[in-house]
Enzyme design. Sequence first.
Site, PDB file in Angstrom:
ATOM      1  N   SER A   1      -8.343  15.356   2.479  1.00  0.00           N
ATOM      2  CA  SER A   1      -8.023  15.301   1.037  1.00  0.00           C
ATOM      3  C   SER A   1      -6.780  14.465   0.786  1.00  0.00           C
ATOM      4  O   SER A   1      -5.991  14.773  -0.114  1.00  0.00           O
ATOM      5  CB  SER A   1      -7.827  16.719   0.470  1.00  0.00           C
ATOM      6  OG  SER A   1      -8.971  17.496   0.647  1.00  0.00           O
TER       7      SER A   1
ATOM      8  N   ASP B   1      -9.096   5.107  -9.370  1.00  0.00           N
ATOM      9  CA  ASP B   1      -8.851   6.181 -10.327  1.00  0.00           C
ATOM     10  C   ASP B   1      -9.138   5.668 -11.736  1.00  0.00           C
ATOM     11  O   ASP B   1      -8.712   4.571 -12.092  1.00  0.00           O
ATOM     12  CB  ASP B   1      -7.406   6.665 -10.240  1.00  0.00           C
ATOM     13  CG  ASP B   1      -7.302   8.173 -10.441  1.00  0.00           C
ATOM     14  OD1 ASP B   1      -7.935   8.678 -11.386  1.00  0.00           O
ATOM     15  OD2 ASP B   1      -6.590   8.836  -9.664  1.00  0.00           O
TER      16      ASP B   1
ATOM     17  N   CYS C   1      -6.113  13.075 -16.073  1.00  0.00           N
ATOM     18  CA  CYS C   1      -6.501  13.726 -14.829  1.00  0.00           C
ATOM     19  C   CYS C   1      -7.030  15.132 -15.056  1.00  0.00           C
ATOM     20  O   CYS C   1      -7.589  15.748 -14.146  1.00  0.00           O
ATOM     21  CB  CYS C   1      -5.312  13.755 -13.870  1.00  0.00           C
ATOM     22  SG  CYS C   1      -4.927  12.130 -13.172  1.00  0.00           S
TER      23      CYS C   1
ATOM     24  N   ASP D   1      -4.529  10.958  -0.178  1.00  0.00           N
ATOM     25  CA  ASP D   1      -4.492  10.277  -1.465  1.00  0.00           C
ATOM     26  C   ASP D   1      -5.338   9.011  -1.515  1.00  0.00           C
ATOM     27  O   ASP D   1      -5.784   8.605  -2.586  1.00  0.00           O
ATOM     28  CB  ASP D   1      -3.037   9.934  -1.818  1.00  0.00           C
ATOM     29  CG  ASP D   1      -2.214  11.190  -2.034  1.00  0.00           C
ATOM     30  OD1 ASP D   1      -2.612  12.001  -2.883  1.00  0.00           O
ATOM     31  OD2 ASP D   1      -1.200  11.367  -1.357  1.00  0.00           O
TER      32      ASP D   1
END
Length: 340
Positions: free
Chosen positions: A43, A62, A12, A45
């Site tokens: 913003s 992701d 990340c 998740d």
Amino acid sequence: MEFLSQCTSGGCGAKIGPNELAGFLNHLPTFTDKHILVDFDSSDDAAVYQISDDTALISTVDFFSPMVDDPKTFGRIAAANAMSDVYAMGGEVLFALNLVCFPEKMDKQMLSDILYGGAEKLKEAQASLAGGHSIYDHEPKYGLAVTGKVDPQKIIRNNTAKPGDVLILTKALGVGLIQAAARGQVASKKAEQAAIDSMERLNKYAAEKMRGFAVHACTDVTGFGLLVHAAEMADKHVTLVIDTEQLPLLPEAYRYAEEFLATAAGQRNRQFMAEKIDLSTVSSAFQEILFDPQTSGGLLLSVAPEQAEACLAAIQKEDPVAAIIGEVCERVTEQPLIIL
């Protein structure tokens, strides 16, 4: 370190900075669908789309390049990280699609191992692997597009904390610092293994425990570090007070921070928060920890005060490092966070 040496950044920590990202998103043409309950405006998740009175789908994605040298470990970490957004919103993971970028000339056994590691975590989550997409690229990258479900009346948002709430963090901080030390070949085996164990750990177990309590807000702490994610939770309505002495830390993370093993992503996080927070009384080492990008980090919960201790005790049965790290107050200053 053939596998990791192929990558210029990993985990990340490779995220585009929050300042840059906000600039890109602010000017996109959009179509409004009344069934979308959560989008990128706050913003949050993941996206949430209501399909019936009692069911909404959670959709998130992701992926990133490796931050560890073992392909199976990388696959497990990337999969755990990708599913985390669903758990943060109070949902259950249903299925996922693989996202793969891989160098054409690299040993294909490494790709097989990455996919195997990801599949292991999906099986642990009792979620199905339903397909995916792959391309050749200069660097290996892996992750998941994840679909989950949640009752529309039980969605946990990231910005709905209430004054008086108690803040709980379910995983220890310091992943980015330890990985920086590992890249410099100065990290101890104990620290490296502790970071890997933490990154591989599914947030599924903490999420299951929190469902029995009055959790008013939740987010997972990832590449933007604790402070940026906490600021998103504070939004414009409340102030979060965080006590650095109560933060759970991975072994040797503080020492690496003292030795100035800062990360580029941590500096991007610092720049984003520069005008939003006063850190003049916080040690430079703790500042690095607060901005440190977490790969597959823990959940940050805002829990009703009368239930916080019981919620923590329930989570600690399987995630013993979880800790109370602060509280939520009325917004009495322009700053979203107060760091003690």
